[in-house]
Write an enzyme that holds these catalytic residues in place. Sequence first.
Site, PDB file in Angstrom:
ATOM      1  N   ARG A  99       0.855  -1.189   0.000  1.00 56.58           N
ATOM      2  CA  ARG A  99       0.000   0.000   0.000  1.00 56.58           C
ATOM      3  C   ARG A  99       0.891   1.239   0.000  1.00 56.58           C
ATOM      4  O   ARG A  99       1.669   1.436   0.934  1.00 56.58           O
ATOM      5  CB  ARG A  99      -0.885  -0.011   1.253  1.00 56.58           C
ATOM      6  CG  ARG A  99      -1.692   1.245   1.406  1.00 56.58           C
ATOM      7  CD  ARG A  99      -2.435   1.374   2.736  1.00 56.58           C
ATOM      8  NE  ARG A  99      -3.003   2.712   2.771  1.00 56.58           N
ATOM      9  CZ  ARG A  99      -3.221   3.424   3.861  1.00 56.58           C
ATOM     10  NH1 ARG A  99      -2.963   2.935   5.051  1.00 56.58           N
ATOM     11  NH2 ARG A  99      -3.713   4.635   3.772  1.00 56.58           N
ATOM     12  N   HIS A 144      -2.896  10.958   0.912  1.00 53.98           N
ATOM     13  CA  HIS A 144      -2.449  10.718   2.287  1.00 53.98           C
ATOM     14  C   HIS A 144      -1.812  12.019   2.801  1.00 53.98           C
ATOM     15  O   HIS A 144      -0.604  12.117   2.965  1.00 53.98           O
ATOM     16  CB  HIS A 144      -1.466   9.543   2.323  1.00 53.98           C
ATOM     17  CG  HIS A 144      -1.191   8.968   3.690  1.00 53.98           C
ATOM     18  ND1 HIS A 144      -1.292   7.621   3.981  1.00 53.98           N
ATOM     19  CD2 HIS A 144      -0.804   9.548   4.846  1.00 53.98           C
ATOM     20  CE1 HIS A 144      -0.973   7.406   5.248  1.00 53.98           C
ATOM     21  NE2 HIS A 144      -0.670   8.555   5.795  1.00 53.98           N
ATOM     22  N   GLU A 189      -7.508   8.732   6.562  1.00 55.98           N
ATOM     23  CA  GLU A 189      -7.738   9.327   7.881  1.00 55.98           C
ATOM     24  C   GLU A 189      -8.161  10.785   7.893  1.00 55.98           C
ATOM     25  O   GLU A 189      -7.444  11.655   8.415  1.00 55.98           O
ATOM     26  CB  GLU A 189      -6.481   9.181   8.740  1.00 55.98           C
ATOM     27  CG  GLU A 189      -6.072   7.763   8.975  1.00 55.98           C
ATOM     28  CD  GLU A 189      -4.856   7.659   9.883  1.00 55.98           C
ATOM     29  OE1 GLU A 189      -4.141   8.663  10.034  1.00 55.98           O
ATOM     30  OE2 GLU A 189      -4.640   6.581  10.434  1.00 55.98           O
ATOM     31  N   ASN A 328      -7.465   1.823  10.229  1.00 54.79           N
ATOM     32  CA  ASN A 328      -6.129   1.945  10.830  1.00 54.79           C
ATOM     33  C   ASN A 328      -6.306   1.847  12.332  1.00 54.79           C
ATOM     34  O   ASN A 328      -7.196   2.496  12.895  1.00 54.79           O
ATOM     35  CB  ASN A 328      -5.488   3.284  10.488  1.00 54.79           C
ATOM     36  CG  ASN A 328      -5.106   3.387   9.016  1.00 54.79           C
ATOM     37  OD1 ASN A 328      -5.174   2.411   8.279  1.00 54.79           O
ATOM     38  ND2 ASN A 328      -4.703   4.567   8.599  1.00 54.79           N
ATOM     39  N   TYR A 330      -4.098   1.591  16.160  1.00 56.07           N
ATOM     40  CA  TYR A 330      -2.824   1.595  16.878  1.00 56.07           C
ATOM     41  C   TYR A 330      -2.970   1.388  18.383  1.00 56.07           C
ATOM     42  O   TYR A 330      -2.180   0.695  19.000  1.00 56.07           O
ATOM     43  CB  TYR A 330      -2.090   2.930  16.659  1.00 56.07           C
ATOM     44  CG  TYR A 330      -1.525   3.076  15.264  1.00 56.07           C
ATOM     45  CD1 TYR A 330      -0.223   2.679  14.985  1.00 56.07           C
ATOM     46  CD2 TYR A 330      -2.297   3.587  14.230  1.00 56.07           C
ATOM     47  CE1 TYR A 330       0.301   2.797  13.706  1.00 56.07           C
ATOM     48  CE2 TYR A 330      -1.777   3.708  12.945  1.00 56.07           C
ATOM     49  CZ  TYR A 330      -0.482   3.308  12.686  1.00 56.07           C
ATOM     50  OH  TYR A 330       0.031   3.414  11.429  1.00 56.07           O
ATOM     51  N   GLU A 395      -3.481  -0.241   8.511  1.00 54.28           N
ATOM     52  CA  GLU A 395      -2.274   0.168   9.253  1.00 54.28           C
ATOM     53  C   GLU A 395      -2.360  -0.391  10.653  1.00 54.28           C
ATOM     54  O   GLU A 395      -3.431  -0.363  11.278  1.00 54.28           O
ATOM     55  CB  GLU A 395      -2.160   1.694   9.376  1.00 54.28           C
ATOM     56  CG  GLU A 395      -1.721   2.420   8.148  1.00 54.28           C
ATOM     57  CD  GLU A 395      -1.593   3.926   8.369  1.00 54.28           C
ATOM     58  OE1 GLU A 395      -1.325   4.358   9.510  1.00 54.28           O
ATOM     59  OE2 GLU A 395      -1.772   4.664   7.389  1.00 54.28           O
TER      60      GLU A 395
HETATM   61  C1  PNW Z   1      -1.310   7.094  11.051  1.00 55.08           C
HETATM   62  N1  PNW Z   1      -4.614   6.962  16.656  1.00 55.08           N
HETATM   63  O1  PNW Z   1      -2.025   8.007  11.804  1.00 55.08           O
HETATM   64  C2  PNW Z   1      -0.926   7.696   9.706  1.00 55.08           C
HETATM   65  O2  PNW Z   1      -1.780   7.247   8.694  1.00 55.08           O
HETATM   66  C3  PNW Z   1       0.511   7.436   9.300  1.00 55.08           C
HETATM   67  O3  PNW Z   1       0.872   8.296   8.252  1.00 55.08           O
HETATM   68  C4  PNW Z   1       1.426   7.571  10.493  1.00 55.08           C
HETATM   69  O4  PNW Z   1       2.782   7.496  10.171  1.00 55.08           O
HETATM   70  C5  PNW Z   1       1.036   6.491  11.475  1.00 55.08           C
HETATM   71  O5  PNW Z   1      -0.306   6.621  11.852  1.00 55.08           O
HETATM   72  C6  PNW Z   1       1.852   6.506  12.761  1.00 55.08           C
HETATM   73  O6  PNW Z   1       1.601   7.670  13.488  1.00 55.08           O
HETATM   74  C7  PNW Z   1      -2.607   7.690  13.037  1.00 55.08           C
HETATM   75  O7  PNW Z   1      -5.826   7.168  16.735  1.00 55.08           O
HETATM   76  C8  PNW Z   1      -3.957   7.881  13.186  1.00 55.08           C
HETATM   77  O8  PNW Z   1      -4.016   6.522  17.640  1.00 55.08           O
HETATM   78  C9  PNW Z   1      -4.628   7.645  14.359  1.00 55.08           C
HETATM   79  C10 PNW Z   1      -3.943   7.188  15.436  1.00 55.08           C
HETATM   80  C11 PNW Z   1      -2.602   6.974  15.333  1.00 55.08           C
HETATM   81  C12 PNW Z   1      -1.921   7.232  14.138  1.00 55.08           C
END
Ligand code: PNW
Length: 495
Positions: A99, A144, A189, A328, A330, A395
């Site tokens: 991706r 992005h 996002e 995505n 995390y 992600e």
């Molecule tokens: C992503 N959260 O953003 C982005 O799509 C990437 O470009 C970035 O490098 C990656 O995370 C790491 O930060 C995020 O809700 C969106 O915790 C949301 C969260 C975290 C990261």
Amino acid sequence: MKELRRIVICCVIFTKLHECQGANLSFPENFIIGAATASYQIEGAWNVSDKGENVWDWFTHNKPENIADGSTGDVACDSYHKYEEDVQWVKNLGLDFYRFSVSWSRVLPNGFANEVSEDGIQYYKNLTTLLVANGIEPIVTIYHWDHPQILEDLGGWTNELMVEWYTDYARILFEELGPMVKTFITINEPKVYCEQGYNSTTKKAPGKILENMGHYLCVHNTLKAHATAYHLYDDEFRAIQEGQIGIVTPCAGWVPGDNVTEESIERHFQFDCGWIMHPIYVGDYPEIVKTRVAYVSALENYPFSRLPEFSQDWIEYINGTADFFGLNHYTSSMPIFDTAEELGIYTRDSGIIKNTNSSWSAGSSSWLYVLPEGFGNVLRMIRDQYNNPPLYVFENGYSDTGELEDYRRINYYYEYVSEMLTAINDDGCNVVAYTIWSLLDNFEWNAGYTELFGIISVDFNSSNRTRSAKLSTSWWQEVISTRTLQDVPSNGTRR
Ligand code: PNW
């Protein structure tokens, strides 16, 4: 609790954790695994050929105080010049897909579709062709976060004309790359760049603080842009190209804690995930979001709600515009109601505070707590709220400071992927793909190069931007070839 008992009983019988969890360490048949990157974070070559300036070029050059180490993506991983090597890494890892995102101002130097850069589009054609030739599926994110600066000067995502400008740009990618691409992601996002770029902080480009309103306008226009591009693909390209198209949103998770209730979880979910996905999967913004923003706006004496309204036509036009749910994920928190509201103090439209616990283990990003159970909670909530759509995890990943012996990253992946496999195998969640963020250490936006997410190391001090394997490179290689989660290497730290 039940799960814990199962594991304990099981562990009495077996000695290895992975044997205890049985089927939940294996990926289902046809499940696909990939890795992701984004143009500004890896490409560099910020001014080669006729490439135009984008908002991140402008932001890093003019507001370096917003970037932790004052760095830029001018060179980043230099993937513009090194994409052949990157593809080789993807191939050696055995990944099913890659991706990547397209840099709008590389393809349209003026921002508008009146002039297409031959060099710019050729770069993405070369990359896509090479992936396909190596049996790797290209998955293309159209946007992005790095739109042309000229468009920002005209208001960026707060200007409704972005809907047209974005769709013109998307058309070019459908035409030029579409014959080789089966999966397009319209936008990565909206919530993140809208909140952090147009509302609450100056952390992300364009770094505008627009009176508690910018993020709502930005999401509103983004959803219209997404839907318009979706319909364009549907009407003019789908029949010939036979691909699919959707959007990606981050949905943060939750874990139990004091004052975390079903209601606080629901409200947290709707303000996070529902804000973007309810209009697409159900129709219009979630009721609670509409009610709360209108209520707080009225308390503030606005004659209108700061949340814009969609006309009935737009509600219908946006509804149904996703062939898959792009997620995505995390981290998690303990979402609770803000008790200050009992005293009549309203500081947040959501009325939700995301509590955390200082004993939680975190990555080098301060917000990234390792709470795998929150991932399962999100997957089950999406299953229930949106009728179990096919879901691509686009992600998931962990930041450290770039060490090659990245035991903690492997541990994170082990815990999160095994949680996901449980959600699939035991709870029937329709997850069809998983994506590692990120293939490479790269420019982590406002954190610069201080927080690194790659499973492959990049030496940012060498002009060659030398890539090297980390422990997680070979761990993933093994997982991908066996389609089974592997133990965390023995001297790794388990939580
Ligand atoms: C992503 N959260 O953003 C982005 O799509 C990437 O470009 C970035 O490098 C990656 O995370 C790491 O930060 C995020 O809700 C969106 O915790 C949301 C969260 C975290 C990261």
